[in-house]
Design a protein around this motif. Structure first.
Motif, PDB file in Angstrom:
ATOM      1  N   LEU A   1       0.852  -1.172   0.000  1.00  0.00           N
ATOM      2  CA  LEU A   1       0.000   0.000   0.000  1.00  0.00           C
ATOM      3  C   LEU A   1       0.891   1.227   0.000  1.00  0.00           C
ATOM      4  O   LEU A   1       1.819   1.315   0.808  1.00  0.00           O
ATOM      5  CB  LEU A   1      -0.890  -0.014   1.255  1.00  0.00           C
ATOM      6  CG  LEU A   1      -1.820   1.160   1.468  1.00  0.00           C
ATOM      7  CD1 LEU A   1      -2.905   1.178   0.399  1.00  0.00           C
ATOM      8  CD2 LEU A   1      -2.452   1.069   2.857  1.00  0.00           C
ATOM      9  N   ASP A   2       0.644   2.152  -0.914  1.00  0.00           N
ATOM     10  CA  ASP A   2       1.358   3.428  -0.946  1.00  0.00           C
ATOM     11  C   ASP A   2       0.473   4.495  -0.318  1.00  0.00           C
ATOM     12  O   ASP A   2      -0.662   4.694  -0.763  1.00  0.00           O
ATOM     13  CB  ASP A   2       1.688   3.862  -2.376  1.00  0.00           C
ATOM     14  CG  ASP A   2       2.820   3.087  -2.989  1.00  0.00           C
ATOM     15  OD1 ASP A   2       3.552   2.415  -2.239  1.00  0.00           O
ATOM     16  OD2 ASP A   2       2.985   3.156  -4.212  1.00  0.00           O
ATOM     17  N   LEU A   3       0.981   5.163   0.699  1.00  0.00           N
ATOM     18  CA  LEU A   3       0.261   6.271   1.315  1.00  0.00           C
ATOM     19  C   LEU A   3       0.913   7.571   0.876  1.00  0.00           C
ATOM     20  O   LEU A   3       2.099   7.792   1.155  1.00  0.00           O
ATOM     21  CB  LEU A   3       0.322   6.167   2.837  1.00  0.00           C
ATOM     22  CG  LEU A   3      -0.391   4.994   3.474  1.00  0.00           C
ATOM     23  CD1 LEU A   3      -0.111   4.965   4.971  1.00  0.00           C
ATOM     24  CD2 LEU A   3      -1.882   5.087   3.218  1.00  0.00           C
ATOM     25  N   TRP A   4       0.166   8.403   0.190  1.00  0.00           N
ATOM     26  CA  TRP A   4       0.662   9.720  -0.180  1.00  0.00           C
ATOM     27  C   TRP A   4       0.306  10.685   0.931  1.00  0.00           C
ATOM     28  O   TRP A   4      -0.848  10.738   1.376  1.00  0.00           O
ATOM     29  CB  TRP A   4       0.041  10.167  -1.497  1.00  0.00           C
ATOM     30  CG  TRP A   4       0.678   9.553  -2.700  1.00  0.00           C
ATOM     31  CD1 TRP A   4       1.569   8.530  -2.744  1.00  0.00           C
ATOM     32  CD2 TRP A   4       0.467   9.947  -4.051  1.00  0.00           C
ATOM     33  NE1 TRP A   4       1.916   8.249  -4.033  1.00  0.00           N
ATOM     34  CE2 TRP A   4       1.251   9.108  -4.860  1.00  0.00           C
ATOM     35  CE3 TRP A   4      -0.324  10.904  -4.661  1.00  0.00           C
ATOM     36  CZ2 TRP A   4       1.287   9.223  -6.236  1.00  0.00           C
ATOM     37  CZ3 TRP A   4      -0.297  11.017  -6.033  1.00  0.00           C
ATOM     38  CH2 TRP A   4       0.506  10.184  -6.812  1.00  0.00           C
ATOM     39  N   VAL A   5       1.285  11.434   1.373  1.00  0.00           N
ATOM     40  CA  VAL A   5       1.108  12.348   2.502  1.00  0.00           C
ATOM     41  C   VAL A   5       1.628  13.728   2.129  1.00  0.00           C
ATOM     42  O   VAL A   5       2.445  13.870   1.215  1.00  0.00           O
ATOM     43  CB  VAL A   5       1.844  11.822   3.754  1.00  0.00           C
ATOM     44  CG1 VAL A   5       1.292  10.473   4.179  1.00  0.00           C
ATOM     45  CG2 VAL A   5       3.342  11.728   3.534  1.00  0.00           C
TER      46      VAL A   5
ATOM     47  N   ARG B   1      15.840   0.880   4.078  1.00  0.00           N
ATOM     48  CA  ARG B   1      16.242   1.255   2.721  1.00  0.00           C
ATOM     49  C   ARG B   1      15.337   2.320   2.126  1.00  0.00           C
ATOM     50  O   ARG B   1      15.729   3.045   1.225  1.00  0.00           O
ATOM     51  CB  ARG B   1      16.259   0.034   1.808  1.00  0.00           C
ATOM     52  CG  ARG B   1      17.272  -1.022   2.238  1.00  0.00           C
ATOM     53  CD  ARG B   1      17.104  -2.281   1.446  1.00  0.00           C
ATOM     54  NE  ARG B   1      15.781  -2.843   1.760  1.00  0.00           N
ATOM     55  CZ  ARG B   1      15.130  -3.695   0.991  1.00  0.00           C
ATOM     56  NH1 ARG B   1      15.636  -4.098  -0.143  1.00  0.00           N
ATOM     57  NH2 ARG B   1      13.959  -4.176   1.355  1.00  0.00           N
ATOM     58  N   MET B   2      14.100   2.375   2.598  1.00  0.00           N
ATOM     59  CA  MET B   2      13.138   3.352   2.102  1.00  0.00           C
ATOM     60  C   MET B   2      12.147   3.637   3.210  1.00  0.00           C
ATOM     61  O   MET B   2      12.155   2.981   4.239  1.00  0.00           O
ATOM     62  CB  MET B   2      12.432   2.841   0.850  1.00  0.00           C
ATOM     63  CG  MET B   2      11.671   1.548   1.066  1.00  0.00           C
ATOM     64  SD  MET B   2      10.980   0.852  -0.434  1.00  0.00           S
ATOM     65  CE  MET B   2      12.423   0.157  -1.187  1.00  0.00           C
ATOM     66  N   LEU B   3      11.294   4.604   3.030  1.00  0.00           N
ATOM     67  CA  LEU B   3      10.324   4.948   4.061  1.00  0.00           C
ATOM     68  C   LEU B   3       9.141   3.978   3.967  1.00  0.00           C
ATOM     69  O   LEU B   3       8.090   4.279   3.412  1.00  0.00           O
ATOM     70  CB  LEU B   3       9.855   6.399   3.879  1.00  0.00           C
ATOM     71  CG  LEU B   3       9.018   6.991   5.007  1.00  0.00           C
ATOM     72  CD1 LEU B   3       9.717   6.840   6.352  1.00  0.00           C
ATOM     73  CD2 LEU B   3       8.727   8.443   4.729  1.00  0.00           C
ATOM     74  N   SER B   4       9.368   2.766   4.516  1.00  0.00           N
ATOM     75  CA  SER B   4       8.330   1.746   4.472  1.00  0.00           C
ATOM     76  C   SER B   4       8.426   0.842   5.697  1.00  0.00           C
ATOM     77  O   SER B   4       9.440   0.808   6.388  1.00  0.00           O
ATOM     78  CB  SER B   4       8.434   0.922   3.187  1.00  0.00           C
ATOM     79  OG  SER B   4       9.612   0.164   3.171  1.00  0.00           O
ATOM     80  N   TRP B   5       7.336   0.118   5.919  1.00  0.00           N
ATOM     81  CA  TRP B   5       7.250  -0.838   7.012  1.00  0.00           C
ATOM     82  C   TRP B   5       6.739  -2.147   6.443  1.00  0.00           C
ATOM     83  O   TRP B   5       5.834  -2.160   5.598  1.00  0.00           O
ATOM     84  CB  TRP B   5       6.304  -0.326   8.101  1.00  0.00           C
ATOM     85  CG  TRP B   5       6.884   0.829   8.839  1.00  0.00           C
ATOM     86  CD1 TRP B   5       7.538   0.793  10.036  1.00  0.00           C
ATOM     87  CD2 TRP B   5       6.896   2.196   8.433  1.00  0.00           C
ATOM     88  NE1 TRP B   5       7.960   2.051  10.392  1.00  0.00           N
ATOM     89  CE2 TRP B   5       7.572   2.939   9.419  1.00  0.00           C
ATOM     90  CE3 TRP B   5       6.413   2.886   7.320  1.00  0.00           C
ATOM     91  CZ2 TRP B   5       7.769   4.307   9.340  1.00  0.00           C
ATOM     92  CZ3 TRP B   5       6.611   4.253   7.231  1.00  0.00           C
ATOM     93  CH2 TRP B   5       7.276   4.944   8.238  1.00  0.00           C
ATOM     94  N   VAL B   6       7.302  -3.255   6.923  1.00  0.00           N
ATOM     95  CA  VAL B   6       6.982  -4.576   6.380  1.00  0.00           C
ATOM     96  C   VAL B   6       6.335  -5.426   7.468  1.00  0.00           C
ATOM     97  O   VAL B   6       6.849  -5.531   8.583  1.00  0.00           O
ATOM     98  CB  VAL B   6       8.258  -5.279   5.857  1.00  0.00           C
ATOM     99  CG1 VAL B   6       7.919  -6.640   5.274  1.00  0.00           C
ATOM    100  CG2 VAL B   6       8.973  -4.411   4.838  1.00  0.00           C
TER     101      VAL B   6
END
Length: 127
Positions: free
Chosen positions: A8-12, A36-41
């Motif tokens: 899921l991509d959240l645009w903020v 590595r990127m602004l994400s959570w797994v």
């Protein structure tokens, strides 16, 4: 069985604020930060990515067509209660506080919160 949702991509609008809000919430729900990127797994491999895009316009309104809210799970009622007590300190506003933890019905145990940008998240005690 493969995971049901890949990502899921959240645009903020404000990445720093979103990183604090979403980072705290997702960590509480068992997701790990991917440095590595602004994400959570999630342990099942699903990931959530947070970004600001120059292509976005307008503000989020969950009452318009599109996604109304995101529902996540936690393992216990105790964890849900902790999240409730800490959520305001991490930028989240509780919704339906007068009906906690049964705003979704007597058999449904959940916390409903809203981010500073108006994104609603329902945190449900998993089976």
């Amino acid at each position: 069985m493969p995971r049901a949702l890949h990502h899921l991509d959240l645009w903020v609008d404000d990445v720093a604020t979103a990183e604090g809000e979403w980072g705290w919430l997702l960590a509480r729900c068992g997701w790990q930060r991917d440095e590595r990127m602004l994400s959570w797994v999630h342990p099942d491999g699903t990931y959530v990515f947070v970004e600001h895009s120059p292509d976005q316009h307008g503000t989020h309104d969950r009452l318009r067509p599109g996604i109304n809210h995101l529902a996540l799970t936690v393992g216990s009622r105790e964890e849900l209660d902790r999240m409730r007590s800490e959520s305001t300190d991490h930028g989240w506003h509780e919704l339906y506080a007068d009906r906690y933890p049964h705003a979704g019905g007597e058999a449904h145990v959940a916390l409903y919160v809203e981010s500073s940008e108006g994104v609603e998240v329902e945190v449900v005690v998993g089976e």
